[in-house]
Design a protein around this motif. Sequence first.
Motif, PDB file in Angstrom:
ATOM      1  N   THR A 119       0.853  -1.192   0.000  1.00  0.00           N
ATOM      2  CA  THR A 119       0.000   0.000   0.000  1.00  0.00           C
ATOM      3  C   THR A 119       0.888   1.240   0.000  1.00  0.00           C
ATOM      4  O   THR A 119       2.063   1.166   0.383  1.00  0.00           O
ATOM      5  CB  THR A 119      -0.893   0.058   1.255  1.00  0.00           C
ATOM      6  N   PRO A 120       0.324   2.390  -0.368  1.00  0.00           N
ATOM      7  CA  PRO A 120       1.101   3.622  -0.232  1.00  0.00           C
ATOM      8  C   PRO A 120       1.457   3.876   1.230  1.00  0.00           C
ATOM      9  O   PRO A 120       2.497   4.431   1.530  1.00  0.00           O
ATOM     10  CB  PRO A 120       0.178   4.716  -0.760  1.00  0.00           C
ATOM     11  N   GLY A 121       0.582   3.424   2.129  1.00  0.00           N
ATOM     12  CA  GLY A 121       0.855   3.605   3.558  1.00  0.00           C
ATOM     13  C   GLY A 121       2.150   2.942   3.983  1.00  0.00           C
ATOM     14  O   GLY A 121       2.935   3.521   4.740  1.00  0.00           O
ATOM     15  N   THR A 122       2.402   1.714   3.504  1.00  0.00           N
ATOM     16  CA  THR A 122       3.648   1.038   3.869  1.00  0.00           C
ATOM     17  C   THR A 122       4.848   1.719   3.209  1.00  0.00           C
ATOM     18  O   THR A 122       5.918   1.814   3.809  1.00  0.00           O
ATOM     19  CB  THR A 122       3.607  -0.465   3.508  1.00  0.00           C
ATOM     20  N   ALA A 123       4.668   2.215   1.985  1.00  0.00           N
ATOM     21  CA  ALA A 123       5.748   2.959   1.318  1.00  0.00           C
ATOM     22  C   ALA A 123       6.017   4.265   2.063  1.00  0.00           C
ATOM     23  O   ALA A 123       7.171   4.640   2.292  1.00  0.00           O
ATOM     24  CB  ALA A 123       5.389   3.231  -0.139  1.00  0.00           C
ATOM     25  N   ILE A 124       4.953   4.951   2.455  1.00  0.00           N
ATOM     26  CA  ILE A 124       5.098   6.204   3.207  1.00  0.00           C
ATOM     27  C   ILE A 124       5.777   5.944   4.549  1.00  0.00           C
ATOM     28  O   ILE A 124       6.658   6.698   4.965  1.00  0.00           O
ATOM     29  CB  ILE A 124       3.722   6.880   3.385  1.00  0.00           C
ATOM     30  N   GLU A 125       5.379   4.872   5.201  1.00  0.00           N
ATOM     31  CA  GLU A 125       5.989   4.530   6.486  1.00  0.00           C
ATOM     32  C   GLU A 125       7.491   4.270   6.323  1.00  0.00           C
ATOM     33  O   GLU A 125       8.302   4.718   7.140  1.00  0.00           O
ATOM     34  CB  GLU A 125       5.285   3.300   7.066  1.00  0.00           C
ATOM     35  N   ALA A 126       7.874   3.575   5.256  1.00  0.00           N
ATOM     36  CA  ALA A 126       9.294   3.312   4.999  1.00  0.00           C
ATOM     37  C   ALA A 126      10.043   4.612   4.703  1.00  0.00           C
ATOM     38  O   ALA A 126      11.157   4.821   5.204  1.00  0.00           O
ATOM     39  CB  ALA A 126       9.443   2.340   3.832  1.00  0.00           C
ATOM     40  N   ALA A 127       9.444   5.491   3.903  1.00  0.00           N
ATOM     41  CA  ALA A 127      10.080   6.778   3.592  1.00  0.00           C
ATOM     42  C   ALA A 127      10.208   7.633   4.843  1.00  0.00           C
ATOM     43  O   ALA A 127      11.247   8.265   5.071  1.00  0.00           O
ATOM     44  CB  ALA A 127       9.281   7.514   2.519  1.00  0.00           C
ATOM     45  N   ALA A 128       9.165   7.656   5.674  1.00  0.00           N
ATOM     46  CA  ALA A 128       9.198   8.444   6.910  1.00  0.00           C
ATOM     47  C   ALA A 128      10.251   7.903   7.879  1.00  0.00           C
ATOM     48  O   ALA A 128      10.958   8.672   8.526  1.00  0.00           O
ATOM     49  CB  ALA A 128       7.816   8.461   7.568  1.00  0.00           C
ATOM     50  N   ALA A 129      10.359   6.581   7.961  1.00  0.00           N
ATOM     51  CA  ALA A 129      11.366   5.972   8.847  1.00  0.00           C
ATOM     52  C   ALA A 129      12.777   6.304   8.367  1.00  0.00           C
ATOM     53  O   ALA A 129      13.662   6.609   9.184  1.00  0.00           O
ATOM     54  CB  ALA A 129      11.158   4.459   8.916  1.00  0.00           C
ATOM     55  N   ALA A 130      12.990   6.250   7.053  1.00  0.00           N
ATOM     56  CA  ALA A 130      14.310   6.588   6.503  1.00  0.00           C
ATOM     57  C   ALA A 130      14.636   8.058   6.763  1.00  0.00           C
ATOM     58  O   ALA A 130      15.774   8.399   7.119  1.00  0.00           O
ATOM     59  CB  ALA A 130      14.357   6.284   5.008  1.00  0.00           C
ATOM     60  N   ALA A 131      13.644   8.930   6.605  1.00  0.00           N
ATOM     61  CA  ALA A 131      13.860  10.360   6.877  1.00  0.00           C
ATOM     62  C   ALA A 131      14.175  10.578   8.345  1.00  0.00           C
ATOM     63  O   ALA A 131      15.106  11.312   8.690  1.00  0.00           O
ATOM     64  CB  ALA A 131      12.625  11.159   6.466  1.00  0.00           C
ATOM     65  N   LYS A 132      13.413   9.934   9.212  1.00  0.00           N
ATOM     66  CA  LYS A 132      13.639  10.083  10.660  1.00  0.00           C
ATOM     67  C   LYS A 132      15.039   9.595  11.048  1.00  0.00           C
ATOM     68  O   LYS A 132      15.718  10.228  11.845  1.00  0.00           O
ATOM     69  CB  LYS A 132      12.566   9.325  11.431  1.00  0.00           C
ATOM     70  N   LYS A 133      15.458   8.480  10.460  1.00  0.00           N
ATOM     71  CA  LYS A 133      16.794   7.941  10.744  1.00  0.00           C
ATOM     72  C   LYS A 133      17.883   8.944  10.349  1.00  0.00           C
ATOM     73  O   LYS A 133      18.919   9.035  10.986  1.00  0.00           O
ATOM     74  CB  LYS A 133      16.990   6.617  10.010  1.00  0.00           C
ATOM     75  N   ALA A 134      17.614   9.723   9.294  1.00  0.00           N
ATOM     76  CA  ALA A 134      18.561  10.752   8.844  1.00  0.00           C
ATOM     77  C   ALA A 134      18.379  12.062   9.618  1.00  0.00           C
ATOM     78  O   ALA A 134      19.072  13.037   9.352  1.00  0.00           O
ATOM     79  CB  ALA A 134      18.397  10.997   7.348  1.00  0.00           C
ATOM     80  N   GLY A 135      17.411  12.090  10.546  1.00  0.00           N
ATOM     81  CA  GLY A 135      17.177  13.301  11.331  1.00  0.00           C
ATOM     82  C   GLY A 135      16.310  14.329  10.629  1.00  0.00           C
ATOM     83  O   GLY A 135      16.395  15.521  10.906  1.00  0.00           O
ATOM     84  N   LEU A 136      15.458  13.872   9.719  1.00  0.00           N
ATOM     85  CA  LEU A 136      14.623  14.766   8.920  1.00  0.00           C
ATOM     86  C   LEU A 136      13.142  14.448   9.131  1.00  0.00           C
ATOM     87  O   LEU A 136      12.782  13.324   9.443  1.00  0.00           O
ATOM     88  CB  LEU A 136      14.939  14.597   7.432  1.00  0.00           C
ATOM     89  N   ASP A 137      12.294  15.448   8.917  1.00  0.00           N
ATOM     90  CA  ASP A 137      10.851  15.249   8.881  1.00  0.00           C
ATOM     91  C   ASP A 137      10.437  15.071   7.425  1.00  0.00           C
ATOM     92  O   ASP A 137      10.970  15.732   6.537  1.00  0.00           O
ATOM     93  CB  ASP A 137      10.108  16.455   9.453  1.00  0.00           C
TER      94      ASP A 137
END
Length: 185
Positions: free
Chosen positions: A85-103
């Motif tokens: 789903t786009p939700g799982t893709a969004i969750e993965a993108a958000a997690a990667a951004a958070k890991k890099a210290g970004l919103d």
Amino acid sequence: MERRPENSAAIRAASSTARKTCAIYYVPGALAGPLAAWPAHLERARRLGFREVCTAPLGRPGGRGDLFLTADFDAPDPRLGTYDTPGTAIEAAAAAAKKAGLDLFLDVVLDRIALDATDRTGYERPHGAGALDPRRPGTDIDAAFAQFDRSDLLDRWSARLDAWRKRGVAGFRLSAQRSYAVAEI
């Protein structure tokens, strides 16, 4: 002509070195490659001093491949990788951004959908849609437009945005706002 503040205190405040600036690093959705490759982009954004990253819509685009003319908001762009789903893709993108210290912020186009969308409920095909016409913007050629007077469309969008927010999206940037008034959102 640019209108300048008439208050000298406002002028001093505007030129103050303590003023915070807002800068958002842009990742062009699936054009940046699969989500597995995004950490390099996000790390670069962090090293450059960005605090936020915004991406193009992550839903499946229409036949033209236009990232901003989605054919299915509830199916992820297959170029992002294997996500249900786009939700799982969004969750993965958000997690990667958070890991890099970004919103993570997400571009959203509420007022149009691709003509070849499987479900255009709430979107109306305009007269002459799909035909080249030099009087119409190129972005409108293969688009059906939202009928925001329909409560079911507003309810679907409210639920969708709420779900994406719960998956980690810090905010949304509304794009192509020609077909609705801010009061309708």
